[in-house]
Design an enzyme around this catalytic site. Sequence first.
Site, mmCIF file in Angstrom:
data_model
loop_
_atom_site.group_PDB
_atom_site.id
_atom_site.type_symbol
_atom_site.label_atom_id
_atom_site.label_comp_id
_atom_site.label_asym_id
_atom_site.label_seq_id
_atom_site.Cartn_x
_atom_site.Cartn_y
_atom_site.Cartn_z
ATOM 1 N N THR A 98 0.845 -1.193 0.000
ATOM 2 C CA THR A 98 0.000 0.000 0.000
ATOM 3 C C THR A 98 0.881 1.244 0.000
ATOM 4 O OG1 THR A 98 -0.103 0.113 2.436
ATOM 5 C CG2 THR A 98 -1.838 -1.130 1.341
ATOM 6 N N GLY A 99 0.256 2.389 -0.250
ATOM 7 C CA GLY A 99 0.895 3.679 -0.074
ATOM 8 C C GLY A 99 2.211 3.857 -0.800
ATOM 9 N N TYR A 100 3.173 4.421 -0.080
ATOM 10 C CA TYR A 100 4.466 4.722 -0.682
ATOM 11 C C TYR A 100 5.260 3.462 -1.023
ATOM 12 C CZ TYR A 100 4.209 9.795 -0.055
ATOM 13 O OH TYR A 100 3.866 11.122 -0.162
ATOM 14 N N GLU A 102 -0.679 -9.244 4.752
ATOM 15 C CA GLU A 102 -2.049 -8.949 4.337
ATOM 16 C C GLU A 102 -2.928 -10.190 4.449
ATOM 17 O OE1 GLU A 102 -2.942 -5.980 3.807
ATOM 18 O OE2 GLU A 102 -1.116 -4.887 3.263
ATOM 19 N N LEU A 136 7.782 0.104 5.923
ATOM 20 C CA LEU A 136 6.932 -0.706 6.789
ATOM 21 C C LEU A 136 6.136 0.187 7.738
ATOM 22 C CD1 LEU A 136 6.643 -3.784 6.957
ATOM 23 C CD2 LEU A 136 8.226 -3.760 8.875
ATOM 24 N N ALA A 137 4.834 -0.085 7.838
ATOM 25 C CA ALA A 137 3.977 0.618 8.787
ATOM 26 C C ALA A 137 3.164 -0.423 9.541
ATOM 27 C CB ALA A 137 3.050 1.587 8.065
ATOM 28 N N TYR A 151 2.917 15.257 15.435
ATOM 29 C CA TYR A 151 3.736 14.420 14.552
ATOM 30 C C TYR A 151 5.226 14.588 14.857
ATOM 31 C CZ TYR A 151 4.750 11.434 10.611
ATOM 32 O OH TYR A 151 5.178 10.381 9.854
ATOM 33 N N LYS A 191 10.644 8.636 13.888
ATOM 34 C CA LYS A 191 11.221 9.069 12.618
ATOM 35 C C LYS A 191 12.622 9.655 12.819
ATOM 36 C CE LYS A 191 7.774 7.885 9.992
ATOM 37 N NZ LYS A 191 7.927 6.753 9.055
ATOM 38 N N VAL A 211 0.175 12.635 2.451
ATOM 39 C CA VAL A 211 -0.827 12.037 1.570
ATOM 40 C C VAL A 211 -1.821 11.268 2.432
ATOM 41 C CG1 VAL A 211 0.673 11.845 -0.457
ATOM 42 C CG2 VAL A 211 0.608 9.975 1.211
#
Length: 400
Positions: free
Chosen positions: A51-53, A75, A139-140, A235, A244, A273
């Site tokens: 997904t995503g980036y 998944e 990875l998230a 954040y 981060k 995003v």
Amino acid sequence: MVIKPKVRGFLCTTTHPEGCAENVRRQIRYTQSQGAIENGPQRVLVIGASTGYGLASRITAAFGCGASTLGIFFEKPGTEKKPGTAGWYNSAAFHDCAQEEGLYAKSINGDAFSNELKQQTIDVIRKDLGQVDLVVYSLAAPRRTHPDTGVVYSSTLKPIGAACTQKGVNTDKESIQDFHLEPANEEEIANTVAVMGGEDWQMWIDALDAAGVLADGAKTTAYTYIGEKLTWDIYWHGTIGAAKKDLDKRVVDIRAKLAAKDGDARVSVLKAVVTQASAAIPAMPIYLAILFKVMKAKGVHEGCIEQIQYLFRHGLYSAAPDMDDEGRLRADAKELADDVQAAVAEAWEQIDTDNLNTLSDFAGYKREFLQLFGFEVEGVDYDADVDPVVDIDGLIEPNV
């Protein structure tokens, strides 16, 4: 079955296989329209590829560089009674499109934090590709079981140092309200860093290097978001930011390791995003809705695939990469442009429930949110029967 979206808060509990597939095909068409990326990678490992980036990175590598790709994700497939996850359907579509183009594509569905999956990945690389020349870490996950100690860490979304009250939007009621967040304690900060920081990225690179499957000149990148003052309390200055910032610390040793074989390691800064993760951050939906309106008006709106295209062309594989003083690759300049941020800040001060849809593109935000799950995608018939059981051709089951 006929599948319709069911949204609760920042979650959509259903997904649409054909909508997800069309989303992937759209990103592939965009990538192909941009032409080949010069000196791009040829053998790519994407950790968090569904997904995503991470998905955009895999698409860019395959369809922009002609690369063989190995994807890692966690998944769930669909059953006859229940749709699978969006990432499952995204990956199935990617595999189908790669096969049509004659591109190597395999994936492992399992716990990327585990030592066993790392070893299985090494075995596949050694057998099929020999080595890889790019490793994307995207990875998230909300929690992580440490592979050496077995300790389970869970991440939190909190400010650090002091409580904060942030303007946000109740997406169910479409109303602006304040969200009060208590500060994280030291354990919560440490746990979030353990889940979302750079330790696992470093463990991956160490394992790949020790196994001899990193090619000379190999590159690696992990993704981060910095943003501007409106989002910093929750954040960049919060628990997620602490994680981060750990990437910035870890990348120094990773870079030194890869430099020994003429390679490189960089943290890449991307724009805000709509993702499943960002939807859960109180201030982000309203910030994104305002940002969308401003950037669309200026003709500079970008999603994941446009950002990753820019990163590959003007960052990772550029002779003169866009880089900041900290050595990070930057692809977020359009979001952080002074005129964009000034317009966002002005709308932020004025926005309330009554003018939500005039001062922001909340409708656009909602559409992009639903598109994450395969809904509101142009060209898809949502009244048609669709089979939720979709196989991934080239999927490798984990050994554990």
